[in-house]
Design a protein around this motif. Structure first.
Motif, PDB file in Angstrom:
ATOM      1  N   GLU A 164      52.315 -40.499 -32.446  1.00  0.00           N
ATOM      2  CA  GLU A 164      51.303 -40.260 -33.407  1.00  0.00           C
ATOM      3  C   GLU A 164      50.228 -41.282 -33.310  1.00  0.00           C
ATOM      4  OE1 GLU A 164      54.398 -40.008 -34.132  1.00  0.00           O
ATOM      5  OE2 GLU A 164      54.599 -37.913 -34.981  1.00  0.00           O
ATOM      6  N   LYS A 165      50.666 -42.668 -33.127  1.00  0.00           N
ATOM      7  CA  LYS A 165      50.047 -43.779 -32.982  1.00  0.00           C
ATOM      8  C   LYS A 165      49.255 -43.865 -31.578  1.00  0.00           C
ATOM      9  CE  LYS A 165      53.071 -46.403 -35.642  1.00  0.00           C
ATOM     10  NZ  LYS A 165      54.048 -47.732 -35.683  1.00  0.00           N
ATOM     11  N   ARG A 166      49.793 -42.934 -30.659  1.00  0.00           N
ATOM     12  CA  ARG A 166      49.187 -42.845 -29.315  1.00  0.00           C
ATOM     13  C   ARG A 166      48.120 -41.661 -29.344  1.00  0.00           C
ATOM     14  NH1 ARG A 166      54.629 -42.501 -27.004  1.00  0.00           N
ATOM     15  NH2 ARG A 166      53.787 -40.715 -25.892  1.00  0.00           N
ATOM     16  N   GLY A 167      48.099 -40.840 -30.343  1.00  0.00           N
ATOM     17  CA  GLY A 167      47.200 -39.755 -30.353  1.00  0.00           C
ATOM     18  C   GLY A 167      47.505 -38.433 -29.442  1.00  0.00           C
ATOM     19  N   VAL A 168      48.778 -38.556 -28.973  1.00  0.00           N
ATOM     20  CA  VAL A 168      49.400 -37.289 -28.149  1.00  0.00           C
ATOM     21  C   VAL A 168      49.423 -36.280 -29.076  1.00  0.00           C
ATOM     22  CG1 VAL A 168      50.960 -36.656 -26.700  1.00  0.00           C
ATOM     23  CG2 VAL A 168      50.400 -38.928 -26.619  1.00  0.00           C
ATOM     24  N   GLU A 169      49.942 -36.531 -30.520  1.00  0.00           N
ATOM     25  CA  GLU A 169      50.439 -35.430 -31.188  1.00  0.00           C
ATOM     26  C   GLU A 169      49.300 -34.341 -31.515  1.00  0.00           C
ATOM     27  OE1 GLU A 169      52.861 -33.010 -33.015  1.00  0.00           O
ATOM     28  OE2 GLU A 169      53.638 -35.213 -32.462  1.00  0.00           O
ATOM     29  N   ALA A 170      48.064 -34.953 -31.508  1.00  0.00           N
ATOM     30  CA  ALA A 170      46.913 -34.106 -31.849  1.00  0.00           C
ATOM     31  C   ALA A 170      46.416 -33.109 -30.667  1.00  0.00           C
ATOM     32  CB  ALA A 170      45.603 -35.208 -31.930  1.00  0.00           C
ATOM     33  N   ALA A 171      46.611 -33.470 -29.429  1.00  0.00           N
ATOM     34  CA  ALA A 171      46.273 -32.339 -28.490  1.00  0.00           C
ATOM     35  C   ALA A 171      47.201 -32.293 -27.503  1.00  0.00           C
ATOM     36  CB  ALA A 171      45.052 -32.897 -28.051  1.00  0.00           C
ATOM     37  N   PRO A 172      48.379 -31.958 -27.615  1.00  0.00           N
ATOM     38  CA  PRO A 172      49.309 -31.792 -26.741  1.00  0.00           C
ATOM     39  C   PRO A 172      49.295 -30.705 -25.416  1.00  0.00           C
ATOM     40  CG  PRO A 172      50.332 -30.400 -28.629  1.00  0.00           C
ATOM     41  CD  PRO A 172      49.055 -31.242 -28.806  1.00  0.00           C
ATOM     42  N   SER A 173      49.583 -31.055 -24.412  1.00  0.00           N
ATOM     43  CA  SER A 173      48.894 -30.124 -23.168  1.00  0.00           C
ATOM     44  C   SER A 173      49.707 -28.840 -23.347  1.00  0.00           C
ATOM     45  CB  SER A 173      49.352 -30.796 -21.844  1.00  0.00           C
ATOM     46  OG  SER A 173      50.828 -30.822 -21.507  1.00  0.00           O
ATOM     47  N   GLN A 174      49.318 -27.811 -22.736  1.00  0.00           N
ATOM     48  CA  GLN A 174      49.978 -26.506 -22.538  1.00  0.00           C
ATOM     49  C   GLN A 174      51.437 -26.606 -22.204  1.00  0.00           C
ATOM     50  OE1 GLN A 174      48.019 -23.670 -19.973  1.00  0.00           O
ATOM     51  NE2 GLN A 174      48.684 -21.944 -21.469  1.00  0.00           N
ATOM     52  N   GLU A 175      51.817 -27.062 -21.106  1.00  0.00           N
ATOM     53  CA  GLU A 175      52.830 -27.277 -20.700  1.00  0.00           C
ATOM     54  C   GLU A 175      53.924 -27.948 -21.874  1.00  0.00           C
ATOM     55  OE1 GLU A 175      50.490 -28.399 -19.033  1.00  0.00           O
ATOM     56  OE2 GLU A 175      50.144 -27.594 -17.037  1.00  0.00           O
ATOM     57  N   MET A 176      53.371 -29.202 -22.370  1.00  0.00           N
ATOM     58  CA  MET A 176      54.335 -29.873 -23.424  1.00  0.00           C
ATOM     59  C   MET A 176      54.320 -28.929 -24.548  1.00  0.00           C
ATOM     60  SD  MET A 176      55.256 -32.523 -22.276  1.00  0.00           S
ATOM     61  CE  MET A 176      56.047 -32.865 -23.878  1.00  0.00           C
ATOM     62  N   ALA A 177      53.509 -28.087 -24.915  1.00  0.00           N
ATOM     63  CA  ALA A 177      53.849 -27.331 -26.055  1.00  0.00           C
ATOM     64  C   ALA A 177      54.811 -26.401 -25.710  1.00  0.00           C
ATOM     65  CB  ALA A 177      52.190 -26.777 -26.447  1.00  0.00           C
ATOM     66  N   LYS A 178      54.837 -25.736 -24.277  1.00  0.00           N
ATOM     67  CA  LYS A 178      55.722 -24.749 -24.129  1.00  0.00           C
ATOM     68  C   LYS A 178      57.152 -25.458 -23.935  1.00  0.00           C
ATOM     69  CE  LYS A 178      53.025 -21.702 -21.217  1.00  0.00           C
ATOM     70  NZ  LYS A 178      52.784 -21.161 -20.106  1.00  0.00           N
ATOM     71  N   ILE A 179      57.329 -26.566 -23.400  1.00  0.00           N
ATOM     72  CA  ILE A 179      58.572 -27.051 -23.485  1.00  0.00           C
ATOM     73  C   ILE A 179      59.114 -27.745 -24.726  1.00  0.00           C
ATOM     74  CG2 ILE A 179      58.058 -29.589 -23.124  1.00  0.00           C
ATOM     75  CD1 ILE A 179      60.555 -27.200 -20.934  1.00  0.00           C
ATOM     76  N   GLU A 180      58.256 -27.872 -25.822  1.00  0.00           N
ATOM     77  CA  GLU A 180      58.601 -28.250 -26.913  1.00  0.00           C
ATOM     78  C   GLU A 180      59.127 -27.224 -27.687  1.00  0.00           C
ATOM     79  OE1 GLU A 180      55.465 -30.015 -29.112  1.00  0.00           O
ATOM     80  OE2 GLU A 180      56.137 -32.248 -28.456  1.00  0.00           O
ATOM     81  N   THR A 181      58.602 -25.925 -27.530  1.00  0.00           N
ATOM     82  CA  THR A 181      58.924 -24.722 -28.076  1.00  0.00           C
ATOM     83  C   THR A 181      60.543 -24.560 -27.716  1.00  0.00           C
ATOM     84  OG1 THR A 181      56.799 -23.953 -28.494  1.00  0.00           O
ATOM     85  CG2 THR A 181      58.560 -22.207 -28.358  1.00  0.00           C
ATOM     86  N   VAL A 182      60.688 -24.551 -26.490  1.00  0.00           N
ATOM     87  CA  VAL A 182      61.824 -24.168 -25.545  1.00  0.00           C
ATOM     88  C   VAL A 182      62.948 -24.955 -26.127  1.00  0.00           C
ATOM     89  CG1 VAL A 182      63.255 -24.041 -23.446  1.00  0.00           C
ATOM     90  CG2 VAL A 182      60.890 -23.128 -23.592  1.00  0.00           C
ATOM     91  N   LEU A 183      62.635 -26.443 -26.087  1.00  0.00           N
ATOM     92  CA  LEU A 183      63.801 -27.533 -26.452  1.00  0.00           C
ATOM     93  C   LEU A 183      64.262 -27.317 -27.871  1.00  0.00           C
ATOM     94  CD1 LEU A 183      62.623 -30.610 -24.583  1.00  0.00           C
ATOM     95  CD2 LEU A 183      64.246 -28.585 -23.955  1.00  0.00           C
ATOM     96  N   GLN A 184      63.232 -27.029 -28.845  1.00  0.00           N
ATOM     97  CA  GLN A 184      63.440 -26.651 -30.144  1.00  0.00           C
ATOM     98  C   GLN A 184      64.242 -25.702 -30.625  1.00  0.00           C
ATOM     99  OE1 GLN A 184      62.616 -29.056 -32.862  1.00  0.00           O
ATOM    100  NE2 GLN A 184      64.297 -27.830 -33.703  1.00  0.00           N
ATOM    101  N   TYR A 185      63.726 -24.555 -29.614  1.00  0.00           N
ATOM    102  CA  TYR A 185      64.898 -23.330 -29.749  1.00  0.00           C
ATOM    103  C   TYR A 185      66.292 -23.510 -29.373  1.00  0.00           C
ATOM    104  CZ  TYR A 185      66.142 -18.320 -29.429  1.00  0.00           C
ATOM    105  OH  TYR A 185      66.617 -16.982 -29.649  1.00  0.00           O
ATOM    106  N   ILE A 186      66.567 -24.282 -28.290  1.00  0.00           N
ATOM    107  CA  ILE A 186      67.582 -24.470 -27.656  1.00  0.00           C
ATOM    108  C   ILE A 186      68.570 -25.336 -28.874  1.00  0.00           C
ATOM    109  CG2 ILE A 186      69.044 -25.827 -26.083  1.00  0.00           C
ATOM    110  CD1 ILE A 186      67.013 -25.202 -23.840  1.00  0.00           C
ATOM    111  N   ASP A 187      68.007 -26.279 -29.496  1.00  0.00           N
ATOM    112  CA  ASP A 187      68.604 -27.234 -30.342  1.00  0.00           C
ATOM    113  C   ASP A 187      68.844 -26.359 -31.464  1.00  0.00           C
ATOM    114  OD1 ASP A 187      68.706 -29.494 -29.045  1.00  0.00           O
ATOM    115  OD2 ASP A 187      67.241 -30.628 -30.274  1.00  0.00           O
ATOM    116  N   ASP A 188      68.186 -25.353 -32.064  1.00  0.00           N
ATOM    117  CA  ASP A 188      68.376 -24.777 -33.174  1.00  0.00           C
ATOM    118  C   ASP A 188      69.346 -23.384 -32.851  1.00  0.00           C
ATOM    119  OD1 ASP A 188      66.588 -26.005 -34.521  1.00  0.00           O
ATOM    120  OD2 ASP A 188      64.828 -24.464 -34.286  1.00  0.00           O
ATOM    121  N   HIS A 189      69.986 -23.295 -31.648  1.00  0.00           N
ATOM    122  CA  HIS A 189      70.569 -21.925 -31.197  1.00  0.00           C
ATOM    123  C   HIS A 189      71.787 -22.413 -30.512  1.00  0.00           C
ATOM    124  CE1 HIS A 189      66.823 -20.093 -32.596  1.00  0.00           C
ATOM    125  NE2 HIS A 189      67.614 -18.820 -33.025  1.00  0.00           N
ATOM    126  N   LEU A 190      72.272 -23.790 -30.448  1.00  0.00           N
ATOM    127  CA  LEU A 190      73.249 -24.043 -29.754  1.00  0.00           C
ATOM    128  C   LEU A 190      74.677 -23.343 -29.920  1.00  0.00           C
ATOM    129  CD1 LEU A 190      73.213 -28.203 -29.841  1.00  0.00           C
ATOM    130  CD2 LEU A 190      72.620 -26.464 -27.742  1.00  0.00           C
TER     131      LEU A 190
END
Length: 301
Positions: A164-190
């Motif tokens: 948040e202090k680096r300003g990354v949260e405000a505008a994640p890249s498309q690739e990062m948005a996709k991989i965050e969705t996938v990794l969160q799903y994996i953690d939620d469905h172990l």
């Protein structure tokens, strides 16, 4: 740093194969053109640590002030110039790391800062180790160099500011948005039988292309990642005495016999042995130290 960013960095560092191509200390004086340290570093990642003086680091994206204690990570192919402050002297130690795969695009997507302050003189001593050992032959010298690189990277990672202090949260890249969705799903469905097709649908990719995309971001296949996450969660759960071995296996969606076999393959200990050692050390060391001691015990078991 969010879990997905941490996991991406950890997976790349764990799978990274690298060599140190060069290491030295440089002193720049004044502002004469020949005193400017200008280089594109080729295919190497350059780690630079300022020991004295002040100056600036210039790239196509702008400039960063440099002062003692600052560490810069300059990614492969990045054209840059290092300049001392007017009339002053800038002294810095540096090393060039040549990785076996290209991490530049992934690290750019992570939005890593160009410069962080380490608040430590340890970085200088680590680069001194590289400078001293690089000319030497033999496996011991090579291991000392690689160990120093990993220690230096750990110091850099420890001082990374929050996203948040680096300003990354405000505008994640498309690739990062996709991989965050996938990794969160994996953690939620172990606990579930997560499939490639299921993960690919989350980000609207064909399964074959999804595998390529995932490996480019994490450095391993989706199945390898899922199994590694299961083992990471299992190690944490086993440190808590209220979780039995069978309970831990259920929580990560594995049959107990398969879980026990995979756990011993990865740690060198059976889950029961791991739990016993954790219980013996409870109250004597912190959780992170217990993990380190258990890892060492696994190697000697």
């Amino acid at each position: 740093m969010t879990t997905s960013y941490f996991n991406i960095m950890m997976n790349h560092l764990e799978h990274m194969q690298f060599d140190v191509a060069a290491a030295a200390e440089t002193s720049l004086q004044g502002m004469e053109e020949d005193a400017r340290g200008r280089s594109d570093a080729g295919d190497c990642t350059k780690l630079l640590f300022v020991t004295a003086g002040e100056g600036r680091l210039l790239t196509a994206d702008g400039e960063e002030a440099l002062k003692p204690g600052d560490c810069a990570m300059i990614l492969p192919g990045t054209e840059h110039a290092i300049e001392p402050q007017n009339g002053g002297t800038l002294v810095f130690k540096w090393c060039h790391i040549r990785a076996k795969y290209r991490e530049r695009d992934v690290y750019k997507k992570l939005g890593l800062p160009l410069v962080v302050n380490l608040c430590s003189e340890e970085a200088g001593r680590l680069i001194d180790t590289m400078i001293r050992c690089l000319p030497q032959e033999g496996i011991a010298a090579r291991l000392r160099v690689k160990g120093a690189v990993l220690e230096l990277l750990s110091l850099y990672i420890e001082r990374l500011p929050e996203r948040e202090k680096r300003g990354v949260e405000a505008a994640p890249s498309q690739e990062m948005a996709k991989i965050e969705t996938v990794l969160q799903y994996i953690d939620d469905h172990l606990m579930d039988n997560v499939t490639i097709e299921e993960l690919a649908r989350l980000v609207y990719l064909h399964p074959n292309y999804f595998i390529v995309f995932f490996k480019s971001m994490l450095g391993c296949s989706p199945i390898q990642y899922v199994n590694n996450r299961r083992m990471e969660v299992a190690r944490q759960l086993l440190l808590d005495p209220k979780h039995s071995v069978s309970d831990v296996a259920n929580r990560i969606g594995m049959k107990i016999y398969y879980f026990s076999r995979m756990f011993k393959t990865q740690t060198g200990l059976t889950p029961s042995r791991y739990r016993k050692l954790a219980a013996e050390r409870k109250g004597k060391v912190s959780g992170s130290d217990a993990e380190a001691l258990l890892a060492a015990a696994g190697k000697a078991d």
